[in-house]
Write a protein that holds these residues in place. Structure first.
Motif, PDB file in Angstrom:
ATOM      1  N   MET A   1      12.671  19.669 -44.429  1.00 30.05           N
ATOM      2  CA  MET A   1      12.615  19.759 -42.989  1.00 30.05           C
ATOM      3  C   MET A   1      13.208  18.486 -42.399  1.00 30.05           C
ATOM      4  O   MET A   1      12.996  17.390 -42.903  1.00 30.05           O
ATOM      5  CB  MET A   1      11.168  19.921 -42.513  1.00 30.05           C
ATOM      6  N   LYS A   2      13.944  18.649 -41.300  1.00 27.78           N
ATOM      7  CA  LYS A   2      14.512  17.517 -40.577  1.00 27.78           C
ATOM      8  C   LYS A   2      14.073  17.614 -39.122  1.00 27.78           C
ATOM      9  O   LYS A   2      14.209  18.658 -38.487  1.00 27.78           O
ATOM     10  CB  LYS A   2      16.030  17.516 -40.670  1.00 27.78           C
ATOM     11  N   VAL A   3      13.542  16.512 -38.581  1.00 27.81           N
ATOM     12  CA  VAL A   3      13.012  16.472 -37.223  1.00 27.81           C
ATOM     13  C   VAL A   3      13.865  15.538 -36.372  1.00 27.81           C
ATOM     14  O   VAL A   3      14.170  14.419 -36.784  1.00 27.81           O
ATOM     15  CB  VAL A   3      11.546  15.982 -37.212  1.00 27.81           C
ATOM     16  N   LEU A   4      14.251  16.003 -35.184  1.00 28.59           N
ATOM     17  CA  LEU A   4      14.886  15.160 -34.183  1.00 28.59           C
ATOM     18  C   LEU A   4      13.803  14.665 -33.246  1.00 28.59           C
ATOM     19  O   LEU A   4      13.043  15.465 -32.695  1.00 28.59           O
ATOM     20  CB  LEU A   4      15.932  15.956 -33.386  1.00 28.59           C
ATOM     21  N   VAL A   5      13.711  13.348 -33.092  1.00 27.59           N
ATOM     22  CA  VAL A   5      12.751  12.748 -32.160  1.00 27.59           C
ATOM     23  C   VAL A   5      13.542  12.095 -31.036  1.00 27.59           C
ATOM     24  O   VAL A   5      14.300  11.152 -31.274  1.00 27.59           O
ATOM     25  CB  VAL A   5      11.841  11.707 -32.848  1.00 27.59           C
ATOM     26  N   THR A   6      13.381  12.617 -29.822  1.00 27.57           N
ATOM     27  CA  THR A   6      14.008  11.994 -28.659  1.00 27.57           C
ATOM     28  C   THR A   6      13.059  10.944 -28.102  1.00 27.57           C
ATOM     29  O   THR A   6      11.855  10.987 -28.336  1.00 27.57           O
ATOM     30  CB  THR A   6      14.329  13.036 -27.569  1.00 27.57           C
ATOM     31  N   GLY A   7      13.614   9.977 -27.385  1.00 32.61           N
ATOM     32  CA  GLY A   7      12.777   8.906 -26.842  1.00 32.61           C
ATOM     33  C   GLY A   7      12.203   8.024 -27.927  1.00 32.61           C
ATOM     34  O   GLY A   7      11.138   7.433 -27.778  1.00 32.61           O
ATOM     35  N   ALA A   8      12.928   7.898 -29.033  1.00 35.53           N
ATOM     36  CA  ALA A   8      12.394   7.244 -30.226  1.00 35.53           C
ATOM     37  C   ALA A   8      12.393   5.724 -30.167  1.00 35.53           C
ATOM     38  O   ALA A   8      11.822   5.086 -31.040  1.00 35.53           O
ATOM     39  CB  ALA A   8      13.189   7.700 -31.451  1.00 35.53           C
ATOM     40  N   ARG A  21       8.037   9.328 -40.770  1.00 39.65           N
ATOM     41  CA  ARG A  21       8.625   8.632 -41.916  1.00 39.65           C
ATOM     42  C   ARG A  21       7.560   8.259 -42.947  1.00 39.65           C
ATOM     43  O   ARG A  21       7.813   8.342 -44.147  1.00 39.65           O
ATOM     44  CB  ARG A  21       9.400   7.384 -41.452  1.00 39.65           C
ATOM     45  N   ARG A  22       6.366   7.872 -42.501  1.00 38.82           N
ATOM     46  CA  ARG A  22       5.281   7.562 -43.457  1.00 38.82           C
ATOM     47  C   ARG A  22       4.935   8.778 -44.299  1.00 38.82           C
ATOM     48  O   ARG A  22       4.428   8.638 -45.406  1.00 38.82           O
ATOM     49  CB  ARG A  22       4.045   7.070 -42.718  1.00 38.82           C
ATOM     50  N   ARG A  23       5.184   9.942 -43.774  1.00 35.81           N
ATOM     51  CA  ARG A  23       4.899  11.184 -44.490  1.00 35.81           C
ATOM     52  C   ARG A  23       6.124  11.737 -45.219  1.00 35.81           C
ATOM     53  O   ARG A  23       6.104  12.843 -45.726  1.00 35.81           O
ATOM     54  CB  ARG A  23       4.334  12.220 -43.524  1.00 35.81           C
ATOM     55  N   GLY A  24       7.190  10.965 -45.238  1.00 38.08           N
ATOM     56  CA  GLY A  24       8.381  11.346 -45.984  1.00 38.08           C
ATOM     57  C   GLY A  24       9.264  12.375 -45.309  1.00 38.08           C
ATOM     58  O   GLY A  24      10.138  12.951 -45.958  1.00 38.08           O
ATOM     59  N   VAL A  25       9.067  12.603 -44.022  1.00 35.99           N
ATOM     60  CA  VAL A  25       9.870  13.585 -43.293  1.00 35.99           C
ATOM     61  C   VAL A  25      11.211  12.968 -42.917  1.00 35.99           C
ATOM     62  O   VAL A  25      11.274  11.817 -42.481  1.00 35.99           O
ATOM     63  CB  VAL A  25       9.126  14.064 -42.021  1.00 35.99           C
ATOM     64  N   SER A  26      12.283  13.721 -43.077  1.00 42.43           N
ATOM     65  CA  SER A  26      13.613  13.298 -42.659  1.00 42.43           C
ATOM     66  C   SER A  26      13.677  13.318 -41.134  1.00 42.43           C
ATOM     67  O   SER A  26      13.321  14.320 -40.512  1.00 42.43           O
ATOM     68  CB  SER A  26      14.662  14.241 -43.256  1.00 42.43           C
TER      69      SER A  26
END
Length: 118
Positions: A1-8, A21-26
């Motif tokens: 799974m790949k997540v886009l985070v806006t306002g990052a 990221r701590r949970r290994g998510v892309s």
């Protein structure tokens, strides 16, 4: 799974990137603060420097490339009634609606995360 985070690059979005990221998510992260973007890269996130209020289509395509889920933490404050301000979503609705045509019919799950300003 790949997540886009806006306002990052600040507040809720930055915390979301760290959490994922701590949970290994892309993660693909976006925001207007290039210096914070470098710190997000050190966490292992891909960073795209962009201000969603002035987004160009090439940036939007790069942000959505390979993304399965959108965590929309970005917003800008706009004057409201009686001098109050509210957070107005800028990018996520268009991204969620346009994701099908942009990704060969694949739609992105979008989550809207905001802190209300009173």
């Amino acid at each position: 799974m790949k997540v886009l985070v806006t306002g990052a690059t600040s507040g809720l979005g930055r915390n979301a990137v760290e959490y994922l990221r701590r949970r290994g998510v892309s993660v693909t992260a976006t925001g207007p603060n290039a210096a914070m973007g470098e710190l997000l890269r050190k966490l292992g996130a891909e960073f795209i420097h962009a201000d969603l209020t002035n987004l160009v289509s090439s940036q939007a395509r790069a942000m959505l490339d390979g993304v399965d889920t959108l965590w929309h933490c970005s917003g800008f404050t706009a004057p409201g009634a009686a001098g109050k301000h509210s957070i107005s979503p800028t990018f996520a609705p268009r991204a969620a609606l346009a994701s099908g045509p942009l990704h060969g019919g694949k739609h992105i799950r979008a989550y809207f995360l905001a802190i209300a300003l009173l």
